[in-house]
Design an enzyme around this catalytic site. Structure first.
Site, mmCIF file in Angstrom:
data_model
loop_
_atom_site.group_PDB
_atom_site.id
_atom_site.type_symbol
_atom_site.label_atom_id
_atom_site.label_comp_id
_atom_site.label_asym_id
_atom_site.label_seq_id
_atom_site.Cartn_x
_atom_site.Cartn_y
_atom_site.Cartn_z
ATOM 1 N N HIS A 90 1.618 2.444 -9.960
ATOM 2 C CA HIS A 90 0.549 2.790 -9.023
ATOM 3 C C HIS A 90 -0.738 2.142 -9.531
ATOM 4 C CE1 HIS A 90 2.563 6.439 -7.135
ATOM 5 N NE2 HIS A 90 3.258 6.345 -8.244
ATOM 6 N N VAL A 149 10.479 8.265 -6.652
ATOM 7 C CA VAL A 149 11.315 7.148 -6.206
ATOM 8 C C VAL A 149 11.916 6.446 -7.436
ATOM 9 C CG1 VAL A 149 11.374 4.981 -4.918
ATOM 10 C CG2 VAL A 149 9.859 6.842 -4.163
ATOM 11 N N ARG A 188 0.831 -1.208 0.000
ATOM 12 C CA ARG A 188 0.000 0.000 0.000
ATOM 13 C C ARG A 188 0.859 1.249 0.000
ATOM 14 N NH1 ARG A 188 -4.736 -1.922 -0.123
ATOM 15 N NH2 ARG A 188 -5.325 -3.760 1.077
ATOM 16 N N ASP A 189 0.443 2.238 -0.790
ATOM 17 C CA ASP A 189 1.141 3.526 -0.792
ATOM 18 C C ASP A 189 0.961 4.185 0.567
ATOM 19 O OD1 ASP A 189 2.113 5.612 -3.281
ATOM 20 O OD2 ASP A 189 1.594 6.505 -1.345
ATOM 21 N N ILE A 190 2.022 4.822 1.046
ATOM 22 C CA ILE A 190 1.982 5.443 2.372
ATOM 23 C C ILE A 190 1.098 6.695 2.391
ATOM 24 C CG2 ILE A 190 3.970 7.010 2.173
ATOM 25 C CD1 ILE A 190 4.962 5.833 4.864
ATOM 26 N N HIS A 222 7.909 1.493 -10.358
ATOM 27 C CA HIS A 222 6.704 1.108 -9.613
ATOM 28 C C HIS A 222 5.487 1.499 -10.423
ATOM 29 C CE1 HIS A 222 8.047 5.118 -8.373
ATOM 30 N NE2 HIS A 222 6.778 5.453 -8.234
ATOM 31 N N ASN A 227 4.811 6.897 -13.233
ATOM 32 C CA ASN A 227 5.504 8.178 -13.354
ATOM 33 C C ASN A 227 6.962 7.891 -13.701
ATOM 34 O OD1 ASN A 227 3.218 9.683 -12.575
ATOM 35 N ND2 ASN A 227 3.636 9.276 -10.429
HETATM 36 P P1 5GP Z 1 6.284 8.468 -7.669
HETATM 37 O O1 5GP Z 1 6.064 9.949 -7.564
HETATM 38 O O2 5GP Z 1 7.748 8.128 -7.636
HETATM 39 O O3 5GP Z 1 5.559 7.864 -8.821
HETATM 40 O O4 5GP Z 1 5.575 7.850 -6.404
HETATM 41 C C1 5GP Z 1 6.225 7.399 -5.270
HETATM 42 C C2 5GP Z 1 5.157 6.931 -4.302
HETATM 43 O O5 5GP Z 1 5.782 6.256 -3.247
HETATM 44 C C3 5GP Z 1 4.333 8.062 -3.678
HETATM 45 O O6 5GP Z 1 2.948 7.863 -3.980
HETATM 46 C C4 5GP Z 1 4.625 7.954 -2.182
HETATM 47 O O7 5GP Z 1 3.493 8.219 -1.378
HETATM 48 C C5 5GP Z 1 5.096 6.523 -2.057
HETATM 49 N N1 5GP Z 1 6.047 6.306 -0.985
HETATM 50 C C6 5GP Z 1 7.164 7.037 -0.715
HETATM 51 N N2 5GP Z 1 7.811 6.536 0.342
HETATM 52 C C7 5GP Z 1 7.105 5.454 0.754
HETATM 53 C C8 5GP Z 1 7.284 4.511 1.807
HETATM 54 O O8 5GP Z 1 8.236 4.562 2.582
HETATM 55 N N3 5GP Z 1 6.363 3.521 1.914
HETATM 56 C C9 5GP Z 1 5.292 3.431 1.057
HETATM 57 N N4 5GP Z 1 4.446 2.421 1.250
HETATM 58 N N5 5GP Z 1 5.103 4.292 0.050
HETATM 59 C C10 5GP Z 1 5.991 5.300 -0.095
#
Ligand code: 5GP
Length: 120
Positions: free
Chosen positions: A107, A101, A34-36, A105, A92
């Site tokens: 979403h 990140v 799950r996303d945080i 990944h 993304n």
């Molecule tokens: P991006 O912008 O790289 O596509 O999305 C990165 C996602 O990782 C974000 O939606 C953010 O909330 C999630 N995220 C960042 N750090 C953590 C974490 O430590 N644990 C979890 N479960 N999600 C994270």
């Protein structure tokens, strides 16, 4: 393209068990958790276990087994999260795609009616 991988990124730490996560599915090649900071009722991240920085990197260099394992994880998440009415899958990518990140990944966002994909 430079696909160099930073092993200290947060998802690498999650894969090594250094940071806790709420796992919803795991197989040999992928982890889903799950996303945080969920953006909808369902917000799960599906990541490969291998060191791939982005969707295009994964598509270019991951083995057939890794790619199938990843897609099977995606299917398992969709089934267990009950997104029968639909969902959105977002990857993304780099600066223009506002990727935070640097570990590939996907979403999986759903569980409710979503808005238009991009502001017009
Ligand atoms: P991006 O912008 O790289 O596509 O999305 C990165 C996602 O990782 C974000 O939606 C953010 O909330 C999630 N995220 C960042 N750090 C953590 C974490 O430590 N644990 C979890 N479960 N999600 C994270």
């Amino acid at each position: 393209m430079d696909y160099s991988y930073d092993p200290e990124n947060i998802f690498a730490k999650i894969l090594r068990g250094e940071i806790p996560n709420y796992t919803v599915f795991e197989n040999d090649h992928a982890l889903a958790f799950r996303d945080i900071q969920p953006q909808a009722k369902v917000h799960v991240l599906v990541i490969p276990k291998g060191p791939y920085v982005s969707l295009d990197h994964f598509a270019r260099d991951a083995s057939a087994q890794e790619q199938v394992g990843f897609m099977k994880a995606l299917a398992a998440v969709c089934e267990s999260e009950g997104v029968d009415a639909g969902f959105r899958a977002i990857a993304n990518t780099r600066a223009h795609g506002v990727q935070d990140v640097p570990h590939f990944h996907l979403h999986i966002i759903g569980g409710q009616q979503l808005g238009v994909m991009l502001p017009r």
